[in-house]
Enzyme design. Structure first.
Site, PDB file in Angstrom:
ATOM      1  N   GLN A  71      39.473  40.651  44.530  1.00 35.94           N
ATOM      2  CA  GLN A  71      38.570  40.412  43.406  1.00 35.94           C
ATOM      3  C   GLN A  71      38.593  38.960  42.945  1.00 35.94           C
ATOM      4  O   GLN A  71      39.472  38.172  43.312  1.00 35.94           O
ATOM      5  CB  GLN A  71      38.933  41.330  42.242  1.00 35.94           C
ATOM      6  N   HIS A  72      37.596  38.630  42.139  1.00 35.66           N
ATOM      7  CA  HIS A  72      37.522  37.401  41.333  1.00 35.66           C
ATOM      8  C   HIS A  72      37.148  36.129  42.097  1.00 35.66           C
ATOM      9  O   HIS A  72      36.709  35.165  41.467  1.00 35.66           O
ATOM     10  CB  HIS A  72      38.836  37.109  40.605  1.00 35.66           C
ATOM     11  N   ASP A 234      39.298  45.630  45.373  1.00 29.65           N
ATOM     12  CA  ASP A 234      40.405  46.252  46.098  1.00 29.65           C
ATOM     13  C   ASP A 234      41.085  47.370  45.319  1.00 29.65           C
ATOM     14  O   ASP A 234      41.383  48.436  45.872  1.00 29.65           O
ATOM     15  CB  ASP A 234      41.426  45.202  46.551  1.00 29.65           C
TER      16      ASP A 234
END
Length: 477
Positions: A71-72, A234
């Site tokens: 992520q991110h 995830d």
């Protein structure tokens, strides 16, 4: 047999699993490594995905594919769809100052109310602010912003030449970690994007849990043209694989440590300890994340010159609480609590408790206490917690399994080792094919190992010692 594939494009590697869409039985798999670093050009993810697909025997016979991913990460694209600069990953803390500035501008609770989270350096919006301030020319060139799994799904669909920015899609779980999408309303906060970057680029269309994202290109997938699922972050993909329900908390011990729970309502924790993400089913996934997890054990093994099996043996030969030796394991700074510039420290060192066994014990207890703090934060935010599911590479450690029930204070389930993120993505791909309100039910081949707390007193003592040492790091001791 109808086959589906799930992809896990993680920080360290890319894994592909091919499973029977009806039963979830594993048919074959493949993997490839990613380069090290917190700033990586996305082409390395693409190359690894192609290699992992080849290693899995191609996907020509697969009917649907979904991508789960870290992520991110900020993937900035120019007007031609080319990558503007290396992607900044979740664990790149150079935007810590930008996070502080953005929080100061609106206030912590306002951010929590707006996007479910108080900003830390991991979230994408802080990386956009860093880009604006540190690399203004690159910021000006940025015509679209995607997350890692968005970009990979887009490439599978043909990218700029095939579907253009109109074909750039994401899902609720991953976009909820950007800092500019609201899990409560289901809408982008473009005003926050503009506040961070200085303008509003093209953003991926947000799909529902089982919506079709497009069709895969045959040249990449070994001749097939499967349906593409929306993908997932995830943690949400792993929760889908595990079949978590309300009251369950997943404790993942990988590169980072993640404590995540299924909830029926969004959270807005102004303390910043709990990030209010969405999950991959239409519900919510509040979580607390640490920057330091399995690498704590890597450090201890290197320091003592032993392998991980021997490290566990040493730890289990020492008493609970390591005779007062406490590791506060903030080696890479920390996210929960938000201390991006902190360092690790050993507290309470004496001549009698600095043996290899005591140091090993302190490493395991420091790791588990850090995760237990995350569980406490979930409870404080009103999230029900009844049992833990222990996953990730370090979950198989004998010492982690022996100590976790007491330190966490919960019944602990350890499922059969697997590629949970890729498996969750595969289950989502099966859902895309099947339609309906719920993902297809896949029964695990083996039941989980169930571990129960043994000594509440030991667990309490370890937690109290850790809290005292942590207070010194926080400046409260």
């Amino acid at each position: 047999m109808t086959l589906v594939a799930g992809v896990d494009s993680s920080t360290q590697s890319c894994k592909v699993v091919v499973r029977d869409a009806e039963t979830g039985a594993l048919v074959r798999s493949g993997r490839a490594s990613h380069p090290d670093g917190t700033s990586v050009h996305p082409r390395h993810w693409w190359d690894a995905l192609r290699t992992a697909v080849d290693d899995a025997g191609g996907l020509a016979d697969v009917d649907a594919v979904s991508v789960g991913g870290q992520q991110h990460g900020m993937v900035a694209l120019d007007a031609d769809g080319e990558v503007v600069r290396d992607a900044l990953l979740w664990n790149d803390t150079r935007s810590a100052g930008a996070a502080e500035d953005l929080v100061a501008e609106l206030g912590a609770q306002e951010w929590a109310d707006s996007v479910g989270s108080v900003l830390v350096a991991s979230l994408t919006v802080t990386k956009l602010r860093w880009l604006r301030d540190a690399e203004p020319e690159n910021a000006a060139r940025t015509a679209a912003v995607a997350l890692p799994h968005d970009w990979l799904t887009w490439q599978l669909a043909g990218g700029m030449a095939g579907v253009g920015f109109e074909g750039l899609v994401t899902d609720r779980s991953d976009v909820s970690g950007t800092g500019y999408w609201s899990p409560r309303t289901g809408d982008y906060r473009t005003d926050l994007v503009e506040r961070a970057l200085g303008h509003v680029p093209a953003l991926p269309r947000v799909l529902g849990p089982s919506d079709r994202a497009g069709t895969g290109t045959a040249d990449v997938l070994g001749g097939g043209s499967p349906a593409l699922g929306p993908g997932a972050g995830d943690n949400a993909a792993a929760a889908l694989a595990l079949g978590l329900r309300t009251g369950d908390v997943a404790v993942s011990i990988g590169t980072s440590g993640v404590v995540s729970a299924i909830a029926d309502a969004p959270t807005a924790d102004g303390s910043g300890l709990v990030t209010g993400f969405a999950d991959a089913t239409g519900r919510f996934l509040p979580l607390a994340c640490t920057l330091n997890a399995a690498r704590i054990l890597d450090w201890a093994a290197r320091l003592l010159g032993v392998d991980h099996a021997r490290l566990a043996e040493l730890a289990l030969s020492a008493p609970a609480g390591a005779d007062g030796l406490v590791l506060v394991p903030y080696f890479e700074g920390e996210r929960t609590p938000n201390l991006p510039h902190a360092a690790a420290a050993l507290h309470g060192m004496r001549l009698t408790n600095t043996t290899p066994a005591h140091i090993a014990r302190a490493a395991f207890e420091g790791l588990l206490c850090s995760l237990a703090d995350g569980i406490d934060a979930l409870r404080a935010a009103g999230v029900p917690v009844q049992r833990a599911h222990l996953v990730g590479g370090a979950a198989q450690s004998a010492a982690v399994q022996a100590l976790a029930p007491d330190v966490l204070g919960l019944e602990v389930h350890v499922p059969t080792p697997g590629e949970y993120v890729a498996d969750g993505a595969a289950r989502q791909a099966a859902w895309v094919l099947a339609g309906g309100a719920e993902a297809p039910a896949w029964v695990p081949a083996q039941p989980p190992l169930v571990l129960n707390p043994g000594s509440a007193a030991d667990g309490t003592r370890v937690r109290e010692q850790y809290a005292a040492a942590r207070g010194l790091v926080l400046g409260r001791g």
